[in-house]
Design a protein around this motif. Structure first.
Motif, PDB file in Angstrom:
ATOM      1  N   GLN A  24      60.115  17.460  26.526  1.00  0.00           N
ATOM      2  CA  GLN A  24      59.246  17.524  25.355  1.00  0.00           C
ATOM      3  C   GLN A  24      58.100  18.480  25.660  1.00  0.00           C
ATOM      4  N   SER A  25      57.706  19.279  24.684  1.00  0.00           N
ATOM      5  CA  SER A  25      56.593  20.216  24.855  1.00  0.00           C
ATOM      6  C   SER A  25      55.670  20.156  23.650  1.00  0.00           C
ATOM      7  N   PHE A  26      54.379  20.173  23.929  1.00  0.00           N
ATOM      8  CA  PHE A  26      53.348  20.200  22.899  1.00  0.00           C
ATOM      9  C   PHE A  26      52.353  21.289  23.259  1.00  0.00           C
ATOM     10  N   GLU A  27      51.840  21.980  22.238  1.00  0.00           N
ATOM     11  CA  GLU A  27      50.810  22.995  22.450  1.00  0.00           C
ATOM     12  C   GLU A  27      49.652  22.721  21.510  1.00  0.00           C
ATOM     13  N   GLY A  28      48.437  22.985  22.011  1.00  0.00           N
ATOM     14  CA  GLY A  28      47.268  22.788  21.178  1.00  0.00           C
ATOM     15  C   GLY A  28      46.009  23.155  21.911  1.00  0.00           C
ATOM     16  N   SER A  29      44.886  22.611  21.436  1.00  0.00           N
ATOM     17  CA  SER A  29      43.607  22.987  22.028  1.00  0.00           C
ATOM     18  C   SER A  29      42.627  21.825  22.003  1.00  0.00           C
ATOM     19  N   ALA A  30      41.596  21.964  22.823  1.00  0.00           N
ATOM     20  CA  ALA A  30      40.501  21.006  22.897  1.00  0.00           C
ATOM     21  C   ALA A  30      39.222  21.782  23.142  1.00  0.00           C
ATOM     22  N   ARG A  31      38.127  21.315  22.567  1.00  0.00           N
ATOM     23  CA  ARG A  31      36.821  21.920  22.836  1.00  0.00           C
ATOM     24  C   ARG A  31      36.254  21.196  24.054  1.00  0.00           C
ATOM     25  N   LEU A  33      33.274  21.111  26.564  1.00  0.00           N
ATOM     26  CA  LEU A  33      31.876  21.527  26.581  1.00  0.00           C
ATOM     27  C   LEU A  33      31.645  22.543  25.466  1.00  0.00           C
ATOM     28  N   LEU A  34      31.457  23.803  25.766  1.00  0.00           N
ATOM     29  CA  LEU A  34      31.137  24.785  24.729  1.00  0.00           C
ATOM     30  C   LEU A  34      32.291  25.710  24.374  1.00  0.00           C
ATOM     31  N   THR A  35      33.407  25.617  25.083  1.00  0.00           N
ATOM     32  CA  THR A  35      34.504  26.550  24.834  1.00  0.00           C
ATOM     33  C   THR A  35      35.769  25.822  24.383  1.00  0.00           C
ATOM     34  N   VAL A  36      36.570  26.506  23.619  1.00  0.00           N
ATOM     35  CA  VAL A  36      37.860  25.976  23.193  1.00  0.00           C
ATOM     36  C   VAL A  36      38.892  26.384  24.243  1.00  0.00           C
ATOM     37  N   LEU A  56      50.510  19.619  32.651  1.00  0.00           N
ATOM     38  CA  LEU A  56      49.560  20.025  31.623  1.00  0.00           C
ATOM     39  C   LEU A  56      49.033  21.371  32.076  1.00  0.00           C
ATOM     40  N   GLU A  57      49.311  22.382  31.286  1.00  0.00           N
ATOM     41  CA  GLU A  57      48.899  23.743  31.633  1.00  0.00           C
ATOM     42  C   GLU A  57      47.701  24.133  30.776  1.00  0.00           C
ATOM     43  N   ASN A  58      46.632  24.567  31.439  1.00  0.00           N
ATOM     44  CA  ASN A  58      45.489  25.134  30.732  1.00  0.00           C
ATOM     45  C   ASN A  58      45.817  26.610  30.555  1.00  0.00           C
ATOM     46  N   ARG A  59      46.221  26.973  29.358  1.00  0.00           N
ATOM     47  CA  ARG A  59      46.665  28.345  29.115  1.00  0.00           C
ATOM     48  C   ARG A  59      45.491  29.315  29.079  1.00  0.00           C
ATOM     49  N   SER A  60      44.291  28.801  28.882  1.00  0.00           N
ATOM     50  CA  SER A  60      43.111  29.672  28.867  1.00  0.00           C
ATOM     51  C   SER A  60      42.769  30.151  30.271  1.00  0.00           C
TER      52      SER A  60
END
Length: 140
Positions: A24-31, A33-36, A56-60
């Motif tokens: 299973q794979s999910f992609e998305g974002s979280a804010r 502190l101050l950055t998304v 869990l990969e932090n793509r940023s």
């Protein structure tokens, strides 16, 4: 007995093969502190124990973390809880004026929790005591 042998072989051939866990794979974002930050969660579930294992990969930032937890059925969707750890990462050992830091990891672990309804995962990512809302969609 000889007549029963072909019947048993036929029945054994029709028995379902053990199901291999689907990825299973999910992609998305979280804010955070101050950055998304952009994230990708990929895991497999053991249907017998409801245990999940994945990453869990932090793509940023390009960092990948190990995620282990459970995916339990709930009244409003599947409830996901996972501990996220950085694994073996460099650690800081330093002293300044007699006060020191010993064996502090450079990357922090986290707790991931949320509810999966259909193709949407809504929850939170808690890092160093700070909770960030997280929204992810299933990748097909």
């Amino acid at each position: 007995m000889k007549a029963a042998l072909p019947l048993l072989l036929l029945l054994a051939a029709c028995a379902p093969a053990p199901a291999r866990p689907a990825v299973q794979s999910f992609e998305g974002s979280a804010r955070v502190l101050l950055t998304v930050q952009s994230y990708r969660l990929t895991y497999t579930e053991d249907p017998a124990t409801h245990a999940i294992r994945g990453t869990l990969e932090n793509r940023s930032s390009g960092d990948a973390f190990r995620a282990e937890g459970t995916l339990l059925p709930g009244p409003d969707g599947d409830i996901l809880t996972a501990d996220v750890s950085a694994g073996d990462v460099p650690r800081v050992n330093a002293t300044v004026f007699g006060f020191g830091i010993k064996d502090l990891p450079l990357k922090a672990g986290a707790q991931l929790s949320g509810t999966i309804r259909g193709d949407l995962l809504r929850g939170s990512l808690r890092v160093n005591g700070f909770r960030s809302a997280l929204t992810m969609t299933r990748v097909r």
